[in-house]
Write a protein that holds these residues in place. Structure first.
Motif, PDB file in Angstrom:
ATOM      1  N   ASP A   1       1.673  -5.852   6.831  1.00 58.17           N
ATOM      2  CA  ASP A   1       2.820  -4.637   7.094  1.00 58.17           C
ATOM      3  C   ASP A   1       4.441  -4.149   6.545  1.00 58.17           C
ATOM      4  O   ASP A   1       5.266  -3.716   6.761  1.00 58.17           O
ATOM      5  N   LEU A   2       5.459  -5.265   6.951  1.00 60.63           N
ATOM      6  CA  LEU A   2       5.924  -5.581   6.112  1.00 60.63           C
ATOM      7  C   LEU A   2       6.128  -5.042   4.583  1.00 60.63           C
ATOM      8  O   LEU A   2       7.127  -3.598   3.860  1.00 60.63           O
ATOM      9  N   MET A   3       5.301  -5.855   4.456  1.00 58.63           N
ATOM     10  CA  MET A   3       4.969  -4.440   2.720  1.00 58.63           C
ATOM     11  C   MET A   3       4.932  -3.045   2.868  1.00 58.63           C
ATOM     12  O   MET A   3       5.410  -2.136   1.899  1.00 58.63           O
ATOM     13  N   GLU A   4       4.390  -2.682   3.740  1.00 60.98           N
ATOM     14  CA  GLU A   4       3.804  -1.372   4.113  1.00 60.98           C
ATOM     15  C   GLU A   4       4.881  -0.629   4.089  1.00 60.98           C
ATOM     16  O   GLU A   4       5.399   0.624   3.949  1.00 60.98           O
TER      17      GLU A   4
ATOM     18  N   GLY B   1      -2.934  -0.804  -2.971  1.00 53.28           N
ATOM     19  CA  GLY B   1      -3.700  -1.984  -3.349  1.00 53.28           C
ATOM     20  C   GLY B   1      -3.273  -3.096  -2.754  1.00 53.28           C
ATOM     21  O   GLY B   1      -4.135  -3.820  -2.215  1.00 53.28           O
ATOM     22  N   ALA B   2      -2.080  -3.652  -3.056  1.00 53.06           N
ATOM     23  CA  ALA B   2      -1.347  -4.765  -2.285  1.00 53.06           C
ATOM     24  C   ALA B   2      -1.603  -4.992  -1.472  1.00 53.06           C
ATOM     25  O   ALA B   2      -2.021  -5.768  -0.272  1.00 53.06           O
ATOM     26  N   VAL B   3      -1.539  -3.751  -0.280  1.00 59.81           N
ATOM     27  CA  VAL B   3      -1.553  -4.085   1.118  1.00 59.81           C
ATOM     28  C   VAL B   3      -3.075  -4.020   1.195  1.00 59.81           C
ATOM     29  O   VAL B   3      -2.887  -5.084   2.258  1.00 59.81           O
TER      30      VAL B   3
ATOM     31  N   HIS C   1      -6.883  -7.940   4.008  1.00 59.38           N
ATOM     32  CA  HIS C   1      -8.246  -8.014   3.401  1.00 59.38           C
ATOM     33  C   HIS C   1      -8.432  -9.898   3.679  1.00 59.38           C
ATOM     34  O   HIS C   1      -9.421 -10.060   4.566  1.00 59.38           O
ATOM     35  N   HIS C   2      -7.638 -10.305   3.203  1.00 62.62           N
ATOM     36  CA  HIS C   2      -7.635 -11.574   3.008  1.00 62.62           C
ATOM     37  C   HIS C   2      -7.169 -12.616   4.766  1.00 62.62           C
ATOM     38  O   HIS C   2      -7.423 -13.186   5.018  1.00 62.62           O
TER      39      HIS C   2
ATOM     40  N   LEU D   1       2.930  -5.616  -8.718  1.00 56.91           N
ATOM     41  CA  LEU D   1       3.298  -6.297  -7.623  1.00 56.91           C
ATOM     42  C   LEU D   1       1.553  -6.279  -6.950  1.00 56.91           C
ATOM     43  O   LEU D   1       1.433  -7.016  -5.983  1.00 56.91           O
ATOM     44  N   MET D   2       0.324  -5.613  -7.683  1.00 64.21           N
ATOM     45  CA  MET D   2      -0.615  -5.625  -7.390  1.00 64.21           C
ATOM     46  C   MET D   2      -0.981  -6.766  -7.571  1.00 64.21           C
ATOM     47  O   MET D   2      -1.848  -7.438  -6.653  1.00 64.21           O
ATOM     48  N   MET D   3      -0.925  -7.074  -8.598  1.00 63.70           N
ATOM     49  CA  MET D   3      -1.402  -8.081  -9.522  1.00 63.70           C
ATOM     50  C   MET D   3      -1.273  -9.738  -8.703  1.00 63.70           C
ATOM     51  O   MET D   3      -1.548 -10.109  -8.410  1.00 63.70           O
ATOM     52  N   THR D   4      -0.074 -10.004  -8.793  1.00 73.31           N
ATOM     53  CA  THR D   4       0.345 -10.824  -7.490  1.00 73.31           C
ATOM     54  C   THR D   4      -0.007 -10.527  -5.712  1.00 73.31           C
ATOM     55  O   THR D   4      -0.677 -11.769  -6.041  1.00 73.31           O
TER      56      THR D   4
END
Ligand code: NAD
Length: 501
Positions: A97-100, A127-129, A134-135, A175-178
């Motif tokens: 949520d914070l990333m979004e 994609g990152a969020v 998902h996990h 950030l997405m690979m992270t």
């Protein structure tokens, strides 16, 4: 990999946001933002302007040791590793949520740091969020097993976290690979030390602030900016790191396996390079659409994409006409100011990568391929290289075999299905392959014969968090995304209990 998102901000609004940024430049170790132990820093530069953005902590062996010790203490303490999965889920959802909520800032940091268009960075943030969510959502729905042992014993198969995971990531989707690496590792209960690329450390450091705000316990997530040959190598050689989760070049991947062998035989999970074939058969419908996709497959993200469709294999009966269509599509994909939402391509990440790409273009000409575009960079100060297309490429040429990691397309012709498969598989890599045809029998025949971690049929790089991502051959040995990625960050423990009669 990701789609451009329609930008909610104008060029001027992105610039105003950039001007207001307060950058975190220190490492995040043991719940504190600190300078490198020896005070060293590295400069991170905006490749679209040449402007130095910040001096960032450049960590080394002492910082790696401090972080590994904090990570081990956190793991053994159990505040995260033994926390009920449902409670870990809540913290990770808070982080998502914070990333979004901060997605504009995070996207902007990646754009400023490595030059990709801001619309593309926004796609990466989605994609990152999604990956975090998902996990987080899946971790409290995983069950262990009871083995079919018979009545006199109970065999339990438990899935457990590995311990300390070092995630070493590249700069092309910072950030997405992270997120692909840290989300399953944290969900599984590990302590994670992230080493971002020295070329793009800023979003990782902002992520550390958000992780702390989300409530990840002390030592569970740490960020060590710095060079691969110093802090990266120290993590890889550490006797107390249990897993190296790596995305980057095949050469460095091979080095990491050696480091694991020289130290504690830690698990090494690799996502490496590619030279992916995109095969177009003459029976395709709508060649204009296919050409548009074939161009985007290589020119998206300035060609700095592990699964770039960098080898275009076209059936010779349509080749001439099809290449014309690809050239027309490429013309619409010119590089421009990364902060301008209209730009499709941005700047090349740094001077070294820029020179490397231009060198390959020179070699292509020398090796006798037919250059169908200008093949010249734009005038500075930014590092911009327009779409470049070579025809008549053979698999003996460097531009036909080696990963260039820039906007350079190599076109091959073929006359038969067998020849297409032979050319496609004639590579050290096996990350992705594309196949365009209307013939379902051919699609199934060819798909089965392609040695590739993923095959895109009548699309290029359509993907989703639910589908595994990874390569075979020298492209890697594991899978990011989907519940399969949890297997990379956990181990099975068998418990055998003898039951009294
Ligand atoms: P790179 O291998 O140079 O660096 C990747 C990371 O490894 C960086 O953080 C770097 O600092 C670190 N590193 C470098 N040398 C090291 C060492 N000796 N010990 C420990 N760490 C070290 O790759 P790059 O230039 O950052 O990224 C481009 C490459 O990444 C391309 O080959 C691309 O195909 C690949 N890539 C693969 C995927 C995938 O999912 N398969 C995704 C993105 C990028």
């Amino acid at each position: 990999m990701t789609e451009h998102r329609k930008s909610p901000l104008s060029r001027a609004e992105w610039q105003a946001l950039a001007d207001s940024l307060v950058l975190e430049t220190r490492a995040y170790i043991d719940d504190a933002f600190v300078d490198a132990a020896d005070g060293a820093t590295l400069s991170t530069t905006n490749p679209a302007t040449g402007e130095v953005l910040a001096e960032v902590a450049s960590c080394d062996v002492a910082d790696a040791e401090a972080a590994v010790s904090a990570a081990r203490q956190a793991f053994d303490g159990g505040a995260w590793s033994r926390l009920a999965p449902g409670r870990r889920k809540k913290v990770l959802l808070r982080l998502a949520d914070l990333m979004e909520a901060n997605r504009h800032e995070l996207a902007l940091l990646d754009t400023l740091d490595m030059g990709k268009p801001v619309g593309s960075s926004l796609g990466d943030m989605s994609g990152a969020v999604a990956c975090l969510r998902h996990h987080a959502e899946s971790i409290d729905k995983l069950y262990g097993e009871v083995a079919p042992t018979g009545d006199d014993a109970l065999g339990l198969v438990l899935r457990e976290p590995l311990g300390v995971v070092a995630s070493i990531v590249p700069w092309n989707f910072p950030l997405m690979m992270t997120a692909w690496k840290i989300a399953p590792a944290l969900a599984a209960g590990n302590s994670v030390i992230l080493k971002p690329s020295e070329k793009s450390p800023l979003s990782a450091l902002r992520l550390a602030q958000l992780a702390r705000e989300a409530g990840l316990p002390r030592g569970v997530f740490q960020v060590l900016p710095g060079y691969g040959h110093s802090v990266g190598k120290a993590l890889a050689l550490s006797m107390d790191v249990d897993c190296l989760a790596f995305t980057g070049s095949t050469g460095v991947g091979k080095q990491l396996m050696q480091y694991a062998g020289q130290s504690n035989l830690k698990k090494v999970f690799l996502e490496c390079g590619g030279k992916s074939p995109n095969i177009v058969f003459a029976d395709c419908k709508n060649l204009d659409r296919v050409a548009e996709h074939a161009a985007a497959a290589i020119f998206h993200n300035q060609g700095e994409v592990c699964i770039a469709g960098s080898r275009l294999l076209v059936e010779n009966t349509i080749r001439e006409a099809f290449v014309e269509k690809v050239l027309a599509a490429a013309e619409r994909m010119q590089p421009g100011d990364p902060l301008d939402p209209a730009s499709f391509m941005g700047a090349i990440v740094d001077q070294a990568q820029y020179e490397r790409v231009l060198d390959y273009i020179r070699r292509g000409v020398e090796e006798g391929a037919t250059l169908r575009t200008r093949g010249q960079p734009l005038d500075g100060p930014g590092l911009f290289i327009p779409p470049t297309v070579f025809d008549d490429v053979t698999d003996a040429m460097a531009i036909g075999r080696e990963e260039i990691f820039g906007p350079v397309l190599s076109v091959f012709g073929f006359d038969s299905e067998d020849e297409a498969v032979r050319l496609a598989n004639d590579s050290d890599y096996g990350l992705a392959a594309g196949l365009w045809s209307q013939d379902i029998d051919r699609i199934m025949r060819v798909t089965r014969r392609l040695r590739s971690g993923q095959v895109f049929v009548n699309n290029w790089a359509d993907m989703d968090q639910t589908v595994p991502f990874g390569g075979v051959k020298q492209s890697g040995n594991g899978r990011d995304k989907s519940h399969h990625s949890l297997e990379e960050y956990s181990d099975l423990k068998s418990v055998w209990m003898t039951l009294s009669p």
